[in-house]
Write a protein that holds these residues in place. Structure first.
Motif, PDB file in Angstrom:
ATOM      1  N   LEU A 141      -2.763   8.322   3.011  1.00 38.93           N
ATOM      2  CA  LEU A 141      -1.114   8.146   3.373  1.00 38.93           C
ATOM      3  C   LEU A 141      -0.558   9.449   3.784  1.00 38.93           C
ATOM      4  CD1 LEU A 141       0.796   5.877   4.103  1.00 38.93           C
ATOM      5  CD2 LEU A 141       1.469   6.092   1.924  1.00 38.93           C
TER       6      LEU A 141
ATOM      7  N   THR B  84       2.024   5.216  -4.487  1.00 40.83           N
ATOM      8  CA  THR B  84       1.759   6.410  -3.750  1.00 40.83           C
ATOM      9  C   THR B  84       3.122   7.340  -3.941  1.00 40.83           C
ATOM     10  OG1 THR B  84       2.943   5.286  -1.866  1.00 40.83           O
ATOM     11  CG2 THR B  84       0.384   5.355  -2.070  1.00 40.83           C
TER      12      THR B  84
ATOM     13  N   MET C 211      -6.231   7.347  -0.963  1.00 38.37           N
ATOM     14  CA  MET C 211      -5.637   5.682  -1.522  1.00 38.37           C
ATOM     15  C   MET C 211      -6.769   5.174  -2.208  1.00 38.37           C
ATOM     16  SD  MET C 211      -3.764   5.019   2.074  1.00 38.37           S
ATOM     17  CE  MET C 211      -2.877   3.630   1.519  1.00 38.37           C
TER      18      MET C 211
ATOM     19  N   GLU D  55       1.389   9.834  -1.111  1.00 38.09           N
ATOM     20  CA  GLU D  55       2.038   9.933   0.122  1.00 38.09           C
ATOM     21  C   GLU D  55       2.068  11.378   0.246  1.00 38.09           C
ATOM     22  OE1 GLU D  55       5.864   8.657   2.742  1.00 38.09           O
ATOM     23  OE2 GLU D  55       6.084   8.521   0.618  1.00 38.09           O
TER      24      GLU D  55
ATOM     25  N   ILE E  86      -1.041  -0.252  -4.178  1.00 31.28           N
ATOM     26  CA  ILE E  86      -1.350   1.088  -4.221  1.00 31.28           C
ATOM     27  C   ILE E  86      -0.027   1.762  -4.258  1.00 31.28           C
ATOM     28  CG2 ILE E  86      -2.660   3.132  -3.066  1.00 31.28           C
ATOM     29  CD1 ILE E  86      -4.338   0.917  -1.523  1.00 31.28           C
TER      30      ILE E  86
ATOM     31  N   ILE F 213       0.768  -1.459   0.027  1.00 35.49           N
ATOM     32  CA  ILE F 213      -0.060   0.039  -0.070  1.00 35.49           C
ATOM     33  C   ILE F 213       0.851   1.282   0.103  1.00 35.49           C
ATOM     34  CG2 ILE F 213      -1.808  -1.224   1.323  1.00 35.49           C
ATOM     35  CD1 ILE F 213      -0.973   0.872   3.518  1.00 35.49           C
ATOM     36  N   HIS F 214       2.085   1.107  -0.021  1.00 34.26           N
ATOM     37  CA  HIS F 214       2.921   2.393   0.130  1.00 34.26           C
ATOM     38  C   HIS F 214       4.343   2.001  -0.880  1.00 34.26           C
ATOM     39  CE1 HIS F 214       5.555   5.408   2.727  1.00 34.26           C
ATOM     40  NE2 HIS F 214       5.549   5.454   1.333  1.00 34.26           N
TER      41      HIS F 214
ATOM     42  N   GLY G 116      -2.824   6.292  -5.507  1.00 36.19           N
ATOM     43  CA  GLY G 116      -3.072   7.017  -4.498  1.00 36.19           C
ATOM     44  C   GLY G 116      -1.740   7.940  -3.914  1.00 36.19           C
TER      45      GLY G 116
END
Length: 246
Positions: A112, A46, A105, A86, A44, A10-11, A84
């Motif tokens: 995030l 980011t 996200m 950051e 995802i 996810i990052h 997404g």
């Protein structure tokens, strides 16, 4: 031990030429192949958004993302990509999110959220509270990097009690960032203070994706249920926009 197929990252910084991540589509494709080989099936992506440092237009990011999705399709039709960012916290972040300058996200209400390493606890608390009050679900990026958290682990618990969620990096879990960081992450895990693991990968030769190694490590140390919660069940709730109220 190979990780179960179907885990999430996810990052990560795989979209090329939009931040300090992948330099081009050749490197981005190699990163995607590395993730896929480690059992990742949903990512995802980011890219950074930070005023004065990373302010690439959303139009360019979306164009690059659509090309990246085609690259992922060449690897496997089971490799799913979502967009997404950051988002580095600032005082105008609510307005920026509402105007589309920042991206949540996978189109959810999850965001995030990153802070500077030395950000005061009061600032972290205030920015997260603002997001929560406006209906967002902040995921604190790599909490193990923040001095306010490392000095007082109870501060992490306070953020969770507020309604924030906590992400730590795969490198930190497996010890690639040093023994002290690994020990802090283990303490968070033992106390149920982690909701997501992300690779935070940036390239094929530096900050490479180690999400599979982190899954394997947590599986062995904390059990299958914990590993599947952090790498599968909780990330799936982002895609479903299912709020995780703690």
């Amino acid at each position: 031990m190979m990780p179960v197929k179907g885990i999430f990252d996810i990052h990560c910084h795989i979209i090329p030429s939009v931040d300090d991540g992948a330099a081009d589509f050749r490197e981005a494709e190699e990163l995607l192949r590395m993730e896929y080989a480690q059992g990742v099936r949903s990512i995802i992506v980011t890219p950074h958004f930070r005023i004065g440092m990373f302010e690439i237009s959303q139009e360019r990011i979306k164009r690059q993302f659509l090309i990246l999705k085609k690259v992922a399709g060449r690897i496997s039709h089971n490799l799913n990509l979502y967009l997404g960012c950051e988002f580095h916290a600032n005082m105008e972040m609510i307005e920026m999110l509402q105007s589309g300058r920042g991206t949540t996200m996978a189109g959810s209400r999850y965001i995030l959220t990153e802070f500077s390493h030395a950000a005061p606890a009061s600032y972290i608390r205030e920015r997260l509270r603002s997001l929560i009050l406006h209906g967002y679900m902040p995921v604190v990026a790599h909490v193990e990097r923040y001095e306010a958290a490392r000095r007082h682990i109870d501060f992490v618990g306070e953020l969770i009690d507020m309604g924030a969620l906590i992400q730590i990096n795969a490198d930190s879990v497996i010890g690639a960032e040093g023994f002290g960081v690994r020990r802090f992450c283990h303490k968070l895990l033992k106390n149920g203070m982690v909701h997501f693991i992300g690779s935070d990968c940036h390239g094929t030769t530096r900050r490479t994706p180690k999400i599979g190694m982190a899954y394997d490590h947590i599986f062995k140390k904390f059990g299958r249920s914990c590993a599947e919660e952090l790498f599968i069940r909780n990330p799936q709730r982002i895609l479903e926009n299912d709020f995780m109220r703690m």
